[in-house]
Design a protein around this motif. Structure first.
Motif, PDB file in Angstrom:
ATOM      1  N   GLU A   1       0.830  -1.207   0.000  1.00 23.38           N
ATOM      2  CA  GLU A   1       0.000   0.000   0.000  1.00 23.38           C
ATOM      3  C   GLU A   1       0.862   1.254   0.000  1.00 23.38           C
ATOM      4  O   GLU A   1       0.618   2.201  -0.752  1.00 23.38           O
ATOM      5  CB  GLU A   1      -0.907   0.023   1.230  1.00 23.38           C
ATOM      6  CG  GLU A   1      -2.033  -0.975   1.202  1.00 23.38           C
ATOM      7  CD  GLU A   1      -2.785  -1.004   2.533  1.00 23.38           C
ATOM      8  OE1 GLU A   1      -2.626  -0.070   3.348  1.00 23.38           O
ATOM      9  OE2 GLU A   1      -3.533  -1.966   2.741  1.00 23.38           O
ATOM     10  N   LEU A   2       1.887   1.264   0.864  1.00 23.21           N
ATOM     11  CA  LEU A   2       2.764   2.442   0.953  1.00 23.21           C
ATOM     12  C   LEU A   2       3.563   2.636  -0.329  1.00 23.21           C
ATOM     13  O   LEU A   2       3.757   3.765  -0.777  1.00 23.21           O
ATOM     14  CB  LEU A   2       3.687   2.319   2.160  1.00 23.21           C
ATOM     15  CG  LEU A   2       2.995   2.406   3.520  1.00 23.21           C
ATOM     16  CD1 LEU A   2       3.987   2.095   4.631  1.00 23.21           C
ATOM     17  CD2 LEU A   2       2.382   3.770   3.726  1.00 23.21           C
ATOM     18  N   GLU A   3       4.050   1.553  -0.914  1.00 21.91           N
ATOM     19  CA  GLU A   3       4.789   1.664  -2.174  1.00 21.91           C
ATOM     20  C   GLU A   3       3.898   2.215  -3.273  1.00 21.91           C
ATOM     21  O   GLU A   3       4.328   3.040  -4.079  1.00 21.91           O
ATOM     22  CB  GLU A   3       5.364   0.309  -2.575  1.00 21.91           C
ATOM     23  CG  GLU A   3       6.557  -0.110  -1.749  1.00 21.91           C
ATOM     24  CD  GLU A   3       7.040  -1.514  -2.076  1.00 21.91           C
ATOM     25  OE1 GLU A   3       6.270  -2.321  -2.654  1.00 21.91           O
ATOM     26  OE2 GLU A   3       8.193  -1.811  -1.733  1.00 21.91           O
ATOM     27  N   ALA A   4       2.650   1.772  -3.305  1.00 25.02           N
ATOM     28  CA  ALA A   4       1.721   2.279  -4.314  1.00 25.02           C
ATOM     29  C   ALA A   4       1.452   3.762  -4.096  1.00 25.02           C
ATOM     30  O   ALA A   4       1.351   4.535  -5.054  1.00 25.02           O
ATOM     31  CB  ALA A   4       0.415   1.491  -4.263  1.00 25.02           C
ATOM     32  N   ARG A   5       1.356   4.180  -2.855  1.00 23.40           N
ATOM     33  CA  ARG A   5       1.094   5.578  -2.542  1.00 23.40           C
ATOM     34  C   ARG A   5       2.287   6.466  -2.888  1.00 23.40           C
ATOM     35  O   ARG A   5       2.123   7.605  -3.322  1.00 23.40           O
ATOM     36  CB  ARG A   5       0.798   5.707  -1.052  1.00 23.40           C
ATOM     37  CG  ARG A   5      -0.125   6.848  -0.739  1.00 23.40           C
ATOM     38  CD  ARG A   5      -0.285   7.068   0.715  1.00 23.40           C
ATOM     39  NE  ARG A   5      -1.259   6.168   1.303  1.00 23.40           N
ATOM     40  CZ  ARG A   5      -1.506   6.113   2.592  1.00 23.40           C
ATOM     41  NH1 ARG A   5      -0.840   6.895   3.418  1.00 23.40           N
ATOM     42  NH2 ARG A   5      -2.403   5.298   3.071  1.00 23.40           N
ATOM     43  N   LEU A   6       3.507   5.941  -2.709  1.00 19.16           N
ATOM     44  CA  LEU A   6       4.712   6.729  -2.951  1.00 19.16           C
ATOM     45  C   LEU A   6       5.220   6.633  -4.382  1.00 19.16           C
ATOM     46  O   LEU A   6       6.125   7.370  -4.758  1.00 19.16           O
ATOM     47  CB  LEU A   6       5.822   6.282  -1.992  1.00 19.16           C
ATOM     48  CG  LEU A   6       5.553   6.535  -0.515  1.00 19.16           C
ATOM     49  CD1 LEU A   6       6.645   5.903   0.328  1.00 19.16           C
ATOM     50  CD2 LEU A   6       5.456   8.016  -0.232  1.00 19.16           C
ATOM     51  N   ALA A   7       4.664   5.754  -5.166  1.00 18.32           N
ATOM     52  CA  ALA A   7       5.121   5.577  -6.540  1.00 18.32           C
ATOM     53  C   ALA A   7       4.832   6.833  -7.348  1.00 18.32           C
ATOM     54  O   ALA A   7       3.831   7.516  -7.113  1.00 18.32           O
ATOM     55  CB  ALA A   7       4.424   4.375  -7.167  1.00 18.32           C
TER      56      ALA A   7
END
Length: 149
Positions: A32-38
């Motif tokens: 979730e965090l990686e998707a948000r920071l991508a």
């Protein structure tokens, strides 16, 4: 000859343990965090529109500005992480003109013999100054727009 049977294998459980569940929850959270920071899939820039950026630094003659903010802005400038047309406006109570501000505050804050004088000079050309009170919103609204135009 006697035939003895081997002991049965240990019971294999297929249910996940608490630690397995926690690891799965953490992996989902990381996704979730990686998707948000991508970075966004498409970058939308209007090539016909001029890109204009400005930073207004309140308390520009203070300790934090001279020790941290201006050196950091200059480092970002040198690494080409700030737009070349950026306008940096210092706002403080001290009465002085832009040239005095550049020379006495900003130049001293960013000076290092390791940096080319040309870099400092170009950065300083982007810095302006405005003096005034912080508690008078009308005064701020009147003083800043000419510097940002």
């Amino acid at each position: 000859m006697s035939t003895s049977s081997a002991p049965p294998p240990p019971e294999v459980t297929t249910e996940p343990t608490e630690s397995d569940k926690e690891i799965a929850r953490l992996r989902e959270r990381v996704k979730e965090l990686e998707a948000r920071l991508a970075p966004p899939d498409t970058v939308t820039t209007l090539s016909n529109e001029p890109q204009f950026s400005s930073i207004v630094l309140f308390g520009a003659d203070g300790n934090l500005a001279t020790k941290k903010t201006f050196p950091t802005l200059f480092a970002l400038w040198r690494k080409k992480l700030l737009p070349r047309d950026i306008v940096i406006v210092g706002y403080a109570r001290e009465v002085m003109n832009t040239e005095e501000f550049r020379k006495n505050i900003v130049y001293k804050a960013i000076y290092s013999s390791a940096h080319a004088q040309r870099e400092r000079r170009r950065f300083l050309q982007r810095v302006h100054y405005c003096s005034g009170q912080f508690d008078d919103a009308k005064h701020v609204r009147e003083r800043l727009p000419p510097l940002l135009a």
